[in-house]
Design a protein around this motif. Structure first.
Motif, PDB file in Angstrom:
ATOM      1  N   ILE A  43       1.262  -1.248  -0.277  1.00 38.01           N
ATOM      2  CA  ILE A  43      -0.047  -0.346  -0.145  1.00 38.01           C
ATOM      3  C   ILE A  43       0.997   1.059   0.184  1.00 38.01           C
ATOM      4  O   ILE A  43       1.849   1.169  -0.044  1.00 38.01           O
ATOM      5  CB  ILE A  43      -1.110   0.285   0.767  1.00 38.01           C
ATOM      6  N   ALA A  45       0.612   6.092   0.310  1.00 33.56           N
ATOM      7  CA  ALA A  45       0.102   6.913   0.437  1.00 33.56           C
ATOM      8  C   ALA A  45       0.835   8.424   0.291  1.00 33.56           C
ATOM      9  O   ALA A  45       2.248   7.766   0.728  1.00 33.56           O
ATOM     10  CB  ALA A  45      -0.878   7.145   1.546  1.00 33.56           C
ATOM     11  N   HIS A  67      -2.455  10.777  -2.231  1.00 36.99           N
ATOM     12  CA  HIS A  67      -3.302   9.901  -3.504  1.00 36.99           C
ATOM     13  C   HIS A  67      -3.074   8.514  -2.227  1.00 36.99           C
ATOM     14  O   HIS A  67      -2.072   8.970  -1.417  1.00 36.99           O
ATOM     15  CB  HIS A  67      -1.585   9.616  -4.318  1.00 36.99           C
ATOM     16  N   GLY A  69      -3.451   4.176  -2.367  1.00 31.64           N
ATOM     17  CA  GLY A  69      -3.909   3.196  -3.213  1.00 31.64           C
ATOM     18  C   GLY A  69      -3.150   1.709  -2.950  1.00 31.64           C
ATOM     19  O   GLY A  69      -2.216   2.187  -1.901  1.00 31.64           O
ATOM     20  N   VAL A  70      -3.025   1.211  -3.700  1.00 35.72           N
ATOM     21  CA  VAL A  70      -2.208  -0.460  -3.801  1.00 35.72           C
ATOM     22  C   VAL A  70      -1.475  -0.310  -4.841  1.00 35.72           C
ATOM     23  O   VAL A  70      -1.092   0.082  -5.631  1.00 35.72           O
ATOM     24  CB  VAL A  70      -3.211  -1.623  -3.577  1.00 35.72           C
ATOM     25  N   GLU A  85       0.483   0.063  -9.906  1.00 32.04           N
ATOM     26  CA  GLU A  85      -0.157   0.938  -9.055  1.00 32.04           C
ATOM     27  C   GLU A  85      -2.083   1.045  -9.311  1.00 32.04           C
ATOM     28  O   GLU A  85      -2.119   1.794 -10.740  1.00 32.04           O
ATOM     29  CB  GLU A  85       0.575   1.334  -8.420  1.00 32.04           C
ATOM     30  N   VAL A  86      -2.070   1.143  -8.021  1.00 32.92           N
ATOM     31  CA  VAL A  86      -3.868   1.982  -8.543  1.00 32.92           C
ATOM     32  C   VAL A  86      -4.153   2.790  -7.302  1.00 32.92           C
ATOM     33  O   VAL A  86      -3.676   2.498  -6.061  1.00 32.92           O
ATOM     34  CB  VAL A  86      -5.236   0.706  -8.410  1.00 32.92           C
ATOM     35  N   LEU A  87      -4.129   4.300  -7.678  1.00 35.15           N
ATOM     36  CA  LEU A  87      -4.073   5.466  -6.654  1.00 35.15           C
ATOM     37  C   LEU A  87      -5.667   5.910  -7.812  1.00 35.15           C
ATOM     38  O   LEU A  87      -5.970   6.278  -8.261  1.00 35.15           O
ATOM     39  CB  LEU A  87      -2.984   5.824  -6.492  1.00 35.15           C
ATOM     40  N   TYR A  88      -5.913   6.099  -6.262  1.00 31.66           N
ATOM     41  CA  TYR A  88      -6.862   7.705  -5.774  1.00 31.66           C
ATOM     42  C   TYR A  88      -5.742   9.343  -5.949  1.00 31.66           C
ATOM     43  O   TYR A  88      -5.273   9.106  -5.111  1.00 31.66           O
ATOM     44  CB  TYR A  88      -8.019   7.504  -4.420  1.00 31.66           C
ATOM     45  N   ASN A  89      -6.434   9.563  -6.977  1.00 28.52           N
ATOM     46  CA  ASN A  89      -5.390  10.780  -7.080  1.00 28.52           C
ATOM     47  C   ASN A  89      -5.857  12.018  -7.154  1.00 28.52           C
ATOM     48  O   ASN A  89      -7.021  12.296  -8.315  1.00 28.52           O
ATOM     49  CB  ASN A  89      -4.002  10.129  -8.464  1.00 28.52           C
ATOM     50  N   ILE A 122      -8.668   8.531 -10.982  1.00 31.84           N
ATOM     51  CA  ILE A 122      -8.467   6.867 -10.570  1.00 31.84           C
ATOM     52  C   ILE A 122      -7.249   6.986 -11.314  1.00 31.84           C
ATOM     53  O   ILE A 122      -7.258   6.866 -13.247  1.00 31.84           O
ATOM     54  CB  ILE A 122      -9.350   5.575 -10.385  1.00 31.84           C
ATOM     55  N   SER A 145      -4.982   7.488 -16.535  1.00 28.71           N
ATOM     56  CA  SER A 145      -5.590   8.456 -15.301  1.00 28.71           C
ATOM     57  C   SER A 145      -7.257   8.447 -16.151  1.00 28.71           C
ATOM     58  O   SER A 145      -7.345   8.556 -16.871  1.00 28.71           O
ATOM     59  CB  SER A 145      -5.752   9.762 -15.055  1.00 28.71           C
TER      60      SER A 145
END
Length: 238
Positions: A43, A45, A67, A69-70, A85-89, A122, A145
């Motif tokens: 993870i 951040a 940001h 995510g995992v 990676e998969v992120l909330y950005n 995302i 994104s």
């Protein structure tokens, strides 16, 4: 006769040496190269500092976001690995405008406006990492994104000073960004570096330069409007 015995002795010695060498190789083979590390999940951040390409880089136009995510780190060899990676950005920009107007007499008017654009995505970075040392690495790769939502907000403060007496008026406004005005997909290029503090905890810094105009319809005669983002964060690998 002596020459014959000498020749036989030399031949026997060479055969014995060859046999011993073969046995040594069988018993003690060459050291096996260290196997590459296993696939690891994690993870991450951290914070974002972003602005638009049409702006000059300064503290007044840096929009602070985050940001989270995992990730999964896939070793390709001893030196190289692939990290999707998969992120909330959270991206965007800020614009601070200050002005001073002197009117007639002893009246002085100061105006300060602070406008912010927040755009949530995302993001899926796909980084190739290279390790010059065991714990330090550099990375590069594309970032894909998808736009979720966004908001424009602003605050204007007007200070009027007359005869030493100051009055202040503040106006705040906020509105959602029309999704039809935004290009849903965004392609960027990321460059960064990182350091593994321990086997599980690491720190990472990355710069992402967007290559896609964020507007759905680019007006003629205008330059592309792109995101520029600096990231600094922590990651934890299991």
């Amino acid at each position: 006769m002596k020459k014959l015995f000498l020749g036989l002795a030399v031949a026997a010695g060479m055969m014995t040496f060859a046999q011993e060498t073969q046995e040594t190789k069988t018993v003690n083979p060459e050291p096996v190269k260290k196997e590459k590390q296993p696939i690891r999940f994690g993870i991450k951040a951290g914070g974002n500092s972003s602005y638009f390409s049409e702006q000059k880089l300064s503290l007044n136009n840096q929009k602070i976001g985050f940001h989270a995510g995992v990730l999964v780190n896939i070793p390709l060899s001893q030196k190289f690995s692939l990290q999707p990676e998969v992120l909330y950005n959270q991206l965007g920009a800020r614009n601070v405008i200050s002005s001073t107007d002197v009117t007639t007499g002893d009246t002085n008017i100061k105006t300060k406006s602070d406008y912010k654009t927040t755009m949530n995505y995302i993001s899926v970075p796909l980084m190739v990492q290279m390790r010059p040392t065991e714990r330090f690495y550099v990375e590069a790769g594309p970032e894909f994104s998808y736009f979720i939502n966004g908001k424009n907000s602003g605050n204007s403060t007007i200070s009027t000073t007359t005869g030493g007496v100051t009055t202040t008026q503040s106006v705040t406004n906020s509105e959602d960004i029309n999704k039809d005005d935004i290009n849903k997909f965004n392609l960027g290029l990321g460059l960064g570096l990182g350091y593994d503090i321990t086997d599980n905890i690491g720190i990472n810094a990355r710069y992402i330069n967007s290559l896609t105009d964020m507007r759905n319809h680019k007006p003629e005669g205008t330059n592309p409007l792109n995101h520029r983002t600096f990231q600094l964060g922590l990651n934890y690998k299991f």
